[in-house]
Motif scaffolding. Sequence first.
Motif, PDB file in Angstrom:
ATOM      1  N   ALA A 472      72.796  63.453-114.479  1.00 15.40           N
ATOM      2  CA  ALA A 472      71.426  63.239-114.013  1.00 15.40           C
ATOM      3  C   ALA A 472      71.353  63.294-112.488  1.00 15.40           C
ATOM      4  CB  ALA A 472      70.913  61.901-114.517  1.00 15.40           C
ATOM      5  N   LYS A 473      70.193  63.743-111.969  1.00 10.10           N
ATOM      6  CA  LYS A 473      70.007  63.911-110.527  1.00 10.10           C
ATOM      7  C   LYS A 473      69.511  62.638-109.845  1.00 10.10           C
ATOM      8  CE  LYS A 473      69.119  68.912-110.688  1.00 10.10           C
ATOM      9  NZ  LYS A 473      69.644  69.105-112.047  1.00 10.10           N
ATOM     10  N   ILE A 474      68.960  61.702-110.593  1.00 11.19           N
ATOM     11  CA  ILE A 474      68.552  60.408-110.027  1.00 11.19           C
ATOM     12  C   ILE A 474      69.797  59.534-109.907  1.00 11.19           C
ATOM     13  CG2 ILE A 474      67.195  58.314-110.444  1.00 11.19           C
ATOM     14  CD1 ILE A 474      65.123  60.048-111.836  1.00 11.19           C
ATOM     15  N   ASP A 475      70.015  58.932-108.735  1.00  8.18           N
ATOM     16  CA  ASP A 475      71.231  58.150-108.505  1.00  8.18           C
ATOM     17  C   ASP A 475      71.207  56.801-109.222  1.00  8.18           C
ATOM     18  OD1 ASP A 475      72.303  60.090-106.799  1.00  8.18           O
ATOM     19  OD2 ASP A 475      71.261  59.249-105.063  1.00  8.18           O
ATOM     20  N   ARG A 476      70.058  56.218-109.330  1.00  8.13           N
ATOM     21  CA  ARG A 476      69.990  54.878-109.926  1.00  8.13           C
ATOM     22  C   ARG A 476      68.580  54.615-110.426  1.00  8.13           C
ATOM     23  NH1 ARG A 476      72.635  52.576-106.571  1.00  8.13           N
ATOM     24  NH2 ARG A 476      74.489  51.958-107.758  1.00  8.13           N
ATOM     25  N   ILE A 477      68.472  54.046-111.617  1.00  8.65           N
ATOM     26  CA  ILE A 477      67.203  53.557-112.144  1.00  8.65           C
ATOM     27  C   ILE A 477      67.246  52.037-112.094  1.00  8.65           C
ATOM     28  CG2 ILE A 477      65.751  53.342-114.193  1.00  8.65           C
ATOM     29  CD1 ILE A 477      66.698  56.099-115.058  1.00  8.65           C
ATOM     30  N   ILE A 478      66.253  51.462-111.474  1.00 12.50           N
ATOM     31  CA  ILE A 478      66.112  50.001-111.469  1.00 12.50           C
ATOM     32  C   ILE A 478      64.953  49.658-112.393  1.00 12.50           C
ATOM     33  CG2 ILE A 478      65.640  47.937-110.114  1.00 12.50           C
ATOM     34  CD1 ILE A 478      66.861  49.338-107.705  1.00 12.50           C
ATOM     35  N   ALA A 479      65.273  48.996-113.494  1.00 11.37           N
ATOM     36  CA  ALA A 479      64.270  48.656-114.502  1.00 11.37           C
ATOM     37  C   ALA A 479      63.950  47.175-114.433  1.00 11.37           C
ATOM     38  CB  ALA A 479      64.775  49.024-115.891  1.00 11.37           C
ATOM     39  N   LEU A 480      62.677  46.876-114.335  1.00 14.09           N
ATOM     40  CA  LEU A 480      62.219  45.490-114.284  1.00 14.09           C
ATOM     41  C   LEU A 480      61.853  45.034-115.690  1.00 14.09           C
ATOM     42  CD1 LEU A 480      60.005  45.787-111.090  1.00 14.09           C
ATOM     43  CD2 LEU A 480      62.416  45.133-111.255  1.00 14.09           C
ATOM     44  N   PRO A 481      62.060  43.756-116.002  1.00 14.01           N
ATOM     45  CA  PRO A 481      61.851  43.286-117.378  1.00 14.01           C
ATOM     46  C   PRO A 481      60.382  43.274-117.761  1.00 14.01           C
ATOM     47  CG  PRO A 481      62.348  41.436-115.937  1.00 14.01           C
ATOM     48  CD  PRO A 481      62.546  42.673-115.120  1.00 14.01           C
ATOM     49  N   SER A 482      60.122  43.669-118.986  1.00 12.67           N
ATOM     50  CA  SER A 482      58.777  43.586-119.532  1.00 12.67           C
ATOM     51  C   SER A 482      58.859  43.709-121.034  1.00 12.67           C
ATOM     52  CB  SER A 482      57.863  44.686-118.971  1.00 12.67           C
ATOM     53  OG  SER A 482      58.295  45.962-119.403  1.00 12.67           O
ATOM     54  N   ALA A 483      57.888  43.126-121.701  1.00 14.21           N
ATOM     55  CA  ALA A 483      57.786  43.286-123.145  1.00 14.21           C
ATOM     56  C   ALA A 483      56.998  44.556-123.434  1.00 14.21           C
ATOM     57  CB  ALA A 483      57.117  42.058-123.755  1.00 14.21           C
ATOM     58  N   ASP A 484      56.595  44.731-124.697  1.00 16.15           N
ATOM     59  CA  ASP A 484      55.805  45.903-125.067  1.00 16.15           C
ATOM     60  C   ASP A 484      54.367  45.666-124.613  1.00 16.15           C
ATOM     61  OD1 ASP A 484      54.947  48.245-126.136  1.00 16.15           O
ATOM     62  OD2 ASP A 484      54.881  47.535-128.198  1.00 16.15           O
ATOM     63  N   GLY A 485      54.169  45.808-123.320  1.00 18.20           N
ATOM     64  CA  GLY A 485      52.920  45.459-122.651  1.00 18.20           C
ATOM     65  C   GLY A 485      53.312  44.720-121.378  1.00 18.20           C
ATOM     66  N   ASP A 486      53.264  45.395-120.249  1.00 21.37           N
ATOM     67  CA  ASP A 486      53.824  44.873-118.994  1.00 21.37           C
ATOM     68  C   ASP A 486      52.746  44.140-118.207  1.00 21.37           C
ATOM     69  OD1 ASP A 486      55.103  44.357-116.648  1.00 21.37           O
ATOM     70  OD2 ASP A 486      55.814  46.399-116.321  1.00 21.37           O
ATOM     71  N   ALA A 487      52.836  42.823-118.192  1.00 22.77           N
ATOM     72  CA  ALA A 487      51.839  42.022-117.492  1.00 22.77           C
ATOM     73  C   ALA A 487      51.919  42.187-115.979  1.00 22.77           C
ATOM     74  CB  ALA A 487      52.018  40.547-117.866  1.00 22.77           C
ATOM     75  N   ASN A 488      53.066  42.689-115.474  1.00 25.40           N
ATOM     76  CA  ASN A 488      53.263  42.814-114.024  1.00 25.40           C
ATOM     77  C   ASN A 488      53.163  44.256-113.529  1.00 25.40           C
ATOM     78  OD1 ASN A 488      53.859  39.997-113.560  1.00 25.40           O
ATOM     79  ND2 ASN A 488      55.827  40.366-114.577  1.00 25.40           N
ATOM     80  N   LEU A 489      52.720  45.175-114.391  1.00 28.29           N
ATOM     81  CA  LEU A 489      52.737  46.581-114.012  1.00 28.29           C
ATOM     82  C   LEU A 489      51.912  46.867-112.768  1.00 28.29           C
ATOM     83  CD1 LEU A 489      53.359  49.558-114.394  1.00 28.29           C
ATOM     84  CD2 LEU A 489      51.531  49.677-116.097  1.00 28.29           C
ATOM     85  N   ILE A 490      50.683  46.397-112.710  1.00 26.37           N
ATOM     86  CA  ILE A 490      49.814  46.707-111.569  1.00 26.37           C
ATOM     87  C   ILE A 490      50.389  46.119-110.289  1.00 26.37           C
ATOM     88  CG2 ILE A 490      47.497  46.480-110.647  1.00 26.37           C
ATOM     89  CD1 ILE A 490      47.835  48.326-113.131  1.00 26.37           C
ATOM     90  N   ARG A 491      50.903  44.908-110.375  1.00 30.29           N
ATOM     91  CA  ARG A 491      51.510  44.273-109.196  1.00 30.29           C
ATOM     92  C   ARG A 491      52.717  45.080-108.717  1.00 30.29           C
ATOM     93  NH1 ARG A 491      52.734  39.869-111.451  1.00 30.29           N
ATOM     94  NH2 ARG A 491      50.746  38.832-111.060  1.00 30.29           N
ATOM     95  N   ASN A 492      53.558  45.505-109.641  1.00 32.72           N
ATOM     96  CA  ASN A 492      54.747  46.271-109.260  1.00 32.72           C
ATOM     97  C   ASN A 492      54.386  47.659-108.734  1.00 32.72           C
ATOM     98  OD1 ASN A 492      56.580  44.241-109.931  1.00 32.72           O
ATOM     99  ND2 ASN A 492      56.721  44.894-112.057  1.00 32.72           N
ATOM    100  N   ALA A 493      53.386  48.296-109.338  1.00 34.32           N
ATOM    101  CA  ALA A 493      52.964  49.617-108.857  1.00 34.32           C
ATOM    102  C   ALA A 493      52.426  49.531-107.437  1.00 34.32           C
ATOM    103  CB  ALA A 493      51.913  50.198-109.796  1.00 34.32           C
ATOM    104  N   ALA A 494      51.645  48.502-107.158  1.00 36.36           N
ATOM    105  CA  ALA A 494      51.095  48.329-105.810  1.00 36.36           C
ATOM    106  C   ALA A 494      52.189  48.072-104.788  1.00 36.36           C
ATOM    107  CB  ALA A 494      50.091  47.176-105.809  1.00 36.36           C
ATOM    108  N   ALA A 495      53.316  47.495-105.248  1.00 36.10           N
ATOM    109  CA  ALA A 495      54.442  47.203-104.351  1.00 36.10           C
ATOM    110  C   ALA A 495      55.467  48.335-104.343  1.00 36.10           C
ATOM    111  CB  ALA A 495      55.105  45.894-104.785  1.00 36.10           C
TER     112      ALA A 495
END
Length: 539
Positions: A472-495
Amino acid sequence: MNKLLTTSAVALIAVCGTTWAWAQPINESELSDPRVRQAIAYAIDMETIAETLFEGAAIPAIGLTSDPANYPEGMNTYSYNPERARELLAEAGWDGSRTLDMVYYYPDQLTADFMAVVQAQLADVGIDMTYRLLEGDVGAQITGRPADPVNGPSVVEWDMLYGARAAIANQEYFNRFAEGQMPMIPTVEEMLPLVEQVNGTVDPAVQRAGYQHMEGIINENVYILPLYYQQLYIFESDRISRNGAPYGNEQYSYNSDVINWTVEPNEDGERVAYTNAAPMQFFELPWQNLGIWVHSRYAFDTILQADGSLRPIGGKLAESYEVSEDGLTLSFTMKEGLKWHDGSDLTAEDVVWSIETAALAPIVQPLVATTIGSIEGADAYKAEEADSISGISVDGRTVRLTFATIDPNMLMSFAQFAPLPKAYLEGVDPLQIQQHEFWQKPVGSGPFMIEEARMNEFTTLVPFPDYHQGVAKIDRIIALPSADGDANLIRNAAAFRADFGYTKNATDVPALEEMEHMNVTAVNIPYTRMFWINQFPRE
């Protein structure tokens, strides 16, 4: 005696030109009376909820499937009718003394708001309801099956469950109606031959007739209450490029070509991409929710491969496959030199062990479970009458599966089925496989391997240098915890901590589209949100 059991009603219903009888109620649970379940359906104003709470992004459901071709004539839409709900409750002898326990597993605010609306609408017709979020091992809390498939008692500790069915094939909506497969619905005798009908043929007309009949039975009796259909929304930041790779149903495994995705380097020159769907407490067995978690999509590889619409298109871990003319034999030959992430060989024996373990595991995706259960000798193996599944044989790198009955979706199942390394899990009780320490940092075979896992903080994945399709060409994927429905998605996208992923929460879309660096692509998928109603008496 329970007041509802004094009712002696037996009704005859005609759907699709076929007549059958259904009794009410069938055990000591008030929810085993179909009139109570029908009242719940009439009490919920899904049209208004879809337009207001869901901002027009949810389509009110009629049947389990979204395809009207699967509906019989005269399907009841259960349009909002609180007066009819009260009438049905009165006929059933509902006295309002019971409070229903509603559970759900989506941690987002929209779900909590939806629960509050449903609570108010049910209260309006005389049904008290509380609601709570399930946490921890959700699968174990929603899938226990009673020993007595008619009288129970219930193994699960709730009255109603708000959840979803994300399907690969239409059969998935109905296969749980096979005998003893449903944790909340007593055996429905009329459904048993129909489940066999839609799984035992490749003729679309015969399948469709079965779907119509089953949709009619479910609709009339409200064994399950379909609520709404929705799309899936893929989001990407302007830092990442798929380089022409297709979009598809991200809840499953398909040829997304992730190894050729690129991302702009950070200030240190490292190509890091952020996503969600990392585990909060443990990595989930990839046979359950086939692609919704980050490790299911990228750390484990499937035997065959599907396209974005989930049509089988060829081999993956397998270099080739062959289906016999009668449809009862499937052979696939594994590629040479396949490796697990620890450097050990991935062999045909790993595949056979995985299939046999999945035959006994308690939580396996229904389509996959049906395929494995159709292999010759699977029933005897599950009944502990044999030490192995007789219909599985190995010749070098080739695995041969002989089926007792035709399974029209066997290629799709193996395009979603990821083998596990036998060396780590051999000897583990399949009923307890999810509890094994392996799931704190599993070893897979996919394009990325798990580098670090800090539960409820983050998971990092790095390219697997020996991946059979390239690095793969991406060096690292950093995955943040979430269930099937991410309550923090908008906050993380804005950051700037959400470079790619997907959401099924329609209210996320306007907020994402307002961010200059984010892009959203809508994908049509078979996905139905619904209420499961526990019709067994609870201890």
